[in-house]
Scaffold this motif. Structure first.
Motif, short mmCIF file in Angstrom:
data_model
loop_
_atom_site.label_atom_id
_atom_site.label_comp_id
_atom_site.label_asym_id
_atom_site.label_seq_id
_atom_site.Cartn_x
_atom_site.Cartn_y
_atom_site.Cartn_z
N LEU A 1 0.84 -1.20 0.00
CA LEU A 1 0.00 0.00 0.00
C LEU A 1 0.87 1.25 0.00
N GLN A 2 0.55 2.21 -0.85
CA GLN A 2 1.27 3.48 -0.79
C GLN A 2 0.52 4.42 0.13
N THR A 3 1.08 4.73 1.28
CA THR A 3 0.44 5.69 2.18
C THR A 3 1.16 7.03 2.01
N GLU A 4 0.74 8.03 2.76
CA GLU A 4 1.32 9.36 2.63
C GLU A 4 2.83 9.34 2.88
N ILE B 1 1.14 -5.35 4.47
CA ILE B 1 0.56 -6.07 5.62
C ILE B 1 0.34 -7.55 5.28
N VAL C 1 0.88 -4.06 -5.46
CA VAL C 1 -0.14 -3.26 -4.79
C VAL C 1 -1.41 -4.06 -4.53
N MET C 2 -1.92 -3.92 -3.34
CA MET C 2 -3.15 -4.60 -2.95
C MET C 2 -4.30 -4.26 -3.91
N GLU D 1 1.32 -3.12 -11.10
CA GLU D 1 1.38 -2.04 -10.10
C GLU D 1 2.26 -2.44 -8.92
N SER E 1 -4.07 0.55 11.08
CA SER E 1 -4.20 1.29 9.82
C SER E 1 -4.17 2.80 10.08
N ILE E 2 -4.67 3.22 11.23
CA ILE E 2 -4.62 4.65 11.56
C ILE E 2 -3.17 5.08 11.76
N PHE F 1 -0.39 3.63 10.37
CA PHE F 1 0.41 3.68 9.15
C PHE F 1 -0.10 4.70 8.13
N GLN F 2 -1.28 5.25 8.39
CA GLN F 2 -1.76 6.34 7.53
C GLN F 2 -1.28 7.70 8.03
#
Lengths: 155, 97
Positions: free
Chosen positions: A57-60, A66, A92-93, A99, A125-126, A128-129
């Motif tokens: 996952l690409q986060t900010e 995961i 990518v998920m 991707e 998830s909160i 890692f975001q």
């Protein structure tokens, strides 16, 4: 209700010299197995699942993955964490085959019953975001990473 | 409180779907909607959609058109945090219809 024992001090890795994705997954899973959290079938199950249903996952802040398995391979819930020096390519998920994402943080999840761990997964998830929290964690030493993650997941 | 149903799917129906379901439940709860949800493997969507008749389906992996009018949304923004506010509102609006 606080989420206790979500992480394990001995399952936080930030100095591995491994560069290969499957080798890292195998290494983390083996350590989880040695501590009794997962069954002997877990490592292979995670690696196989990652091929079919990738978890990058690409986060900010960073690329995050995961990897996890079906609950039948798990004895007791835990999250193992690996921060790699040189980001590793994951798929990518839910994305197209080509991707890819460069992953810095691997959170390997052992989940015995997702219903029991809703809060824990949701809070992970909160974290890692959250760009700021992730930038902070990445600079810490092993023990401090453990303390910080525990603190964040319980608040 | 209005009751609505959501079916949430990911690869193995364990982690990602749970994360998505919880966030959606909270969002709906704050807007006086009691969201009942069920997580499943992506492959189980057609049979469970038939049985459960959800108001909305959220999936992390791509889903073929079910031909049953149930709106389907991509749940990835819930995991990356990018575009999540917009996606929550879209799903909420679809649930209200």
């Amino acid at each position: 209700m606080p989420v206790r024992n979500t992480f394990d001090k001995q399952l936080i890795f930030n100095d591995l010299k491994i560069r290969d994705k499957n080798e890292i997954l195998q290494y983390m899973a083996t350590k989880m197995y040695e501590k009794g959290y997962v069954k002997g079938t877990y490592a292979q199950a995670v690696i196989e699942r990652e091929k079919v249903y990738p978890t990058g996952l690409q986060t900010e802040a960073f690329g995050v993955a995961i990897p996890h398995s079906d609950s039948i391979h798990v004895n007791q819930a835990v999250i193992a964490v690996c921060i790699v020096e040189e980001p590793i390519v994951f798929h990518v998920m839910g994305g197209a085959e080509e991707e890819e994402v460069l992953v810095k943080f691997i959170f390997m999840l052992a989940i015995d019953d997702p219903k029991k761990h809703i809060e824990m997964l949701s809070k992970l998830s909160i974290i890692f975001q959250d760009e700021q929290k992730m930038q902070e964690i990445v600079k810490l030493k092993q023990d401090a990473i453990y303390e910080k993650l525990n603190c964040y997941i319980n608040h | 409180m209005m009751k609505k149903k959501a079916l949430v799917a990911c690869g193995c129906g364990v982690a990602s779907s749970t994360i998505v379901a919880k966030k959606l439940e909270d969002y709906c709860g704050e807007r006086d909607i009691k969201l009942e949800w069920r997580i499943c493997k992506a492959a189980e969507i057609p049979s469970l959609a038939d049985m459960m008749k959800p108001d909305v389906i959220i999936s992390i992996t791509a889903v073929a058109d079910l031909g049953n009018q149930i709106p389907v949304f991509d749940g990835k923004p819930f995991l990356t945090g990018i575009g999540v506010a917009k996606r929550l509102e879209e799903i909420y609006q679809a649930i209200l219809k």
